[in-house]
Design a protein around this motif. Structure first.
Motif, short mmCIF file in Angstrom:
data_model
loop_
_atom_site.label_atom_id
_atom_site.label_comp_id
_atom_site.label_asym_id
_atom_site.label_seq_id
_atom_site.Cartn_x
_atom_site.Cartn_y
_atom_site.Cartn_z
N ALA A 80 0.84 -1.20 0.00
CA ALA A 80 0.00 0.00 0.00
C ALA A 80 0.87 1.25 0.00
CB ALA A 80 -0.93 0.00 1.21
N VAL A 81 1.99 1.20 0.72
CA VAL A 81 2.93 2.33 0.72
C VAL A 81 3.49 2.55 -0.68
CG1 VAL A 81 5.15 3.16 1.58
CG2 VAL A 81 3.53 2.07 3.15
N LEU A 82 3.90 1.48 -1.35
CA LEU A 82 4.45 1.58 -2.70
C LEU A 82 3.39 2.08 -3.68
CD1 LEU A 82 6.55 -1.71 -2.88
CD2 LEU A 82 7.30 0.57 -2.22
N ARG A 83 2.15 1.66 -3.49
CA ARG A 83 1.07 2.13 -4.35
C ARG A 83 0.85 3.63 -4.17
NH1 ARG A 83 -2.72 -0.74 -2.41
NH2 ARG A 83 -3.80 0.83 -1.18
N ALA A 84 0.87 4.09 -2.91
CA ALA A 84 0.70 5.52 -2.65
C ALA A 84 1.85 6.34 -3.22
CB ALA A 84 0.59 5.75 -1.13
N ASP A 85 3.03 5.72 -3.31
CA ASP A 85 4.19 6.40 -3.87
C ASP A 85 4.21 6.38 -5.39
OD1 ASP A 85 5.19 7.08 -1.44
OD2 ASP A 85 6.75 5.56 -1.37
N GLY A 86 3.24 5.68 -5.99
CA GLY A 86 3.18 5.64 -7.44
C GLY A 86 4.17 4.69 -8.08
N LEU A 87 4.68 3.72 -7.30
CA LEU A 87 5.67 2.78 -7.83
C LEU A 87 5.05 1.50 -8.37
CD1 LEU A 87 8.53 3.10 -5.20
CD2 LEU A 87 8.46 4.04 -7.50
N VAL A 88 3.87 1.13 -7.88
CA VAL A 88 3.21 -0.08 -8.36
C VAL A 88 1.72 0.18 -8.50
CG1 VAL A 88 4.90 -1.62 -7.26
CG2 VAL A 88 2.80 -1.01 -6.03
N TYR A 252 10.11 19.40 -15.41
CA TYR A 252 10.92 18.20 -15.20
C TYR A 252 11.01 17.36 -16.48
CZ TYR A 252 10.30 18.82 -10.12
OH TYR A 252 10.29 19.29 -8.84
N LEU A 253 12.17 16.76 -16.69
CA LEU A 253 12.31 15.75 -17.73
C LEU A 253 11.45 14.54 -17.37
CD1 LEU A 253 16.16 15.73 -18.45
CD2 LEU A 253 14.36 16.31 -20.09
N PRO A 254 10.78 13.92 -18.34
CA PRO A 254 9.98 12.72 -18.05
C PRO A 254 10.84 11.63 -17.42
CG PRO A 254 9.52 13.54 -20.25
CD PRO A 254 10.71 14.31 -19.76
N GLY A 255 10.25 10.89 -16.48
CA GLY A 255 10.95 9.77 -15.87
C GLY A 255 11.87 10.14 -14.74
N THR A 256 11.97 11.44 -14.40
CA THR A 256 12.88 11.83 -13.34
C THR A 256 12.17 12.06 -12.01
OG1 THR A 256 12.69 14.17 -13.97
CG2 THR A 256 14.50 12.90 -14.94
N VAL A 257 10.86 12.23 -12.02
CA VAL A 257 10.14 12.50 -10.78
C VAL A 257 8.69 12.07 -10.95
CG1 VAL A 257 9.48 14.85 -11.40
CG2 VAL A 257 9.68 14.25 -8.99
N ALA A 258 8.06 11.64 -9.86
CA ALA A 258 6.63 11.35 -9.83
C ALA A 258 6.04 12.10 -8.65
CB ALA A 258 6.39 9.85 -9.69
N PHE A 259 4.75 12.37 -8.71
CA PHE A 259 4.09 13.12 -7.65
C PHE A 259 3.00 12.27 -7.02
CE2 PHE A 259 5.74 16.19 -10.65
CZ PHE A 259 6.37 17.10 -9.83
N SER A 260 2.82 12.43 -5.70
CA SER A 260 1.79 11.67 -5.00
C SER A 260 0.91 12.63 -4.21
CB SER A 260 2.42 10.66 -4.05
OG SER A 260 3.18 11.31 -3.06
N VAL A 261 -0.35 12.22 -4.04
CA VAL A 261 -1.29 13.01 -3.24
C VAL A 261 -2.10 12.05 -2.39
CG1 VAL A 261 -2.99 12.98 -5.10
CG2 VAL A 261 -3.16 14.73 -3.32
N HIS A 262 -2.37 12.45 -1.16
CA HIS A 262 -3.14 11.62 -0.23
C HIS A 262 -4.53 12.20 -0.07
CE1 HIS A 262 -4.16 9.18 3.25
NE2 HIS A 262 -4.54 10.28 3.86
N ASN A 263 -5.55 11.35 -0.24
CA ASN A 263 -6.94 11.76 -0.05
C ASN A 263 -7.59 10.92 1.04
OD1 ASN A 263 -7.59 13.78 -2.19
ND2 ASN A 263 -6.84 12.13 -3.50
N SER A 264 -8.38 11.55 1.89
CA SER A 264 -9.19 10.83 2.85
C SER A 264 -10.31 11.74 3.30
CB SER A 264 -8.35 10.37 4.06
OG SER A 264 -8.09 11.46 4.92
N LEU A 265 -11.30 11.17 3.98
CA LEU A 265 -12.40 11.98 4.50
C LEU A 265 -11.94 12.87 5.64
CD1 LEU A 265 -15.28 9.33 4.56
CD2 LEU A 265 -14.95 11.19 2.92
#
Length: 278
Positions: A80-88, A252-265
């Motif tokens: 779940a941590v890796l999913r939130a980080d956008g890695l899987v 940013y050049l593609p492939g050098t960074v990803a962005f994550s956002v957390h949503n909850s109630l």
């Protein structure tokens, strides 16, 4: 890259792990919590170093649980941590697919490229390409809440990770901040850290993420072709009183960074976390 956890760690997972809490109480739960973070960190390192390739698949939950000597619940929390980080990816009934090895940058760290880079074990770099003082245009006055006739300080910087160009940073500062920026050495790594020493605090920000075509300036600095797609992050940052301190866009050049956002109630969509550019 993967490792087997120690017998003591495995015992803690069984006694008070994430999916089998027992009478051990708080201490056991804490040990279980530490376990999933360790598993996530080990898998993250394997992914970012290319152990699974791009668009490869992670082993099944049962295989990961056996490899690390932990429960499936611990593995699920790590994934779940890796999913939130956008890695899987995560889809019920299938093995997780690796999305790539782009560095993950949470919204809390968008306020400091330098802080984020160091947290990832990279050496941040910055090179000032230009700094000009000029009249603010209408859009800049609106974003920085400046009256007609105001001037702004505009910087263009090339940002690097361990010597590799990854981003062009264009920032517009209001006069009270820009005059301090103009006094900084051109090779200073972090404007944010230097400005903090002068009492300029970057505490809240609004972000917009989109894709733009590289212009001639971007292409020259980043080594890409003109017209190539770049990931753009636009940001207006304010101090604790709500006064704007910068209006910036980072490309940013593609492939050098990803962005994550957390949503909850319970929290806003762009909440800041004590976790993992100027």
């Amino acid at each position: 890259m993967e490792r087997t956890l120690t017998e003591n760690e495995t015992a803690a997972d069984a006694a008070g792990g994430v999916d089998a809490p027992g009478a051990a109480g708080g201490a056991g739960a804490a040990a279980g919590g530490a376990l999933y973070r360790r598993v996530a960190a080990d898998l993250r390192e394997a992914i970012t170093t290319g152990a699974y390739g791009e668009t490869g698949r992670l082993p099944a939950e049962g295989a990961l649980a056996e490899r690390y000597g932990v429960s499936r619940g611990t593995v699920r929390q790590a994934l779940a941590v890796l999913r939130a980080d956008g890695l899987v990816t995560s889809r019920r009934g299938t093995r997780r697919v690796v999305l790539g090895n782009a560095r993950v940058q949470s919204f809390s760290e968008l306020l400091s490229f330098t802080h984020w880079a160091r947290s990832m074990g990279e050496e941040p770099g910055g090179r000032l390409e230009s700094l000009v003082r000029r009249p603010a245009d209408a859009a800049e006055r609106e974003h920085l809440r400046l009256p007609p006739g105001s001037e702004v300080y505009v910087t263009l910087r090339l940002r690097t990770l361990s010597g590799t160009p990854v981003m062009c940073e264009r920032t517009v500062y209001p006069p009270h901040v820009g005059i301090l920026v103009a006094q900084l050495p051109p090779d200073v790594v972090s404007h944010t850290e230097q400005l903090r020493e002068h009492g300029i605090l970057f505490t809240d920000a609004d972000h917009t993420i989109d894709v733009v075509a590289a212009n001639a300036e971007d292409a020259k600095l980043l080594g890409c072709r003109r017209g190539a797609p770049l990931l753009r992050e636009r940001r207006r940052t304010t101090d604790p009183t709500g006064r704007p301190v910068e209006w910036s866009q980072d490309r940013y050049l593609p492939g050098t960074v990803a962005f994550s956002v957390h949503n909850s109630l319970a929290t806003s969509a762009l909440s800041r976390h004590a976790r993992e550019s100027d």
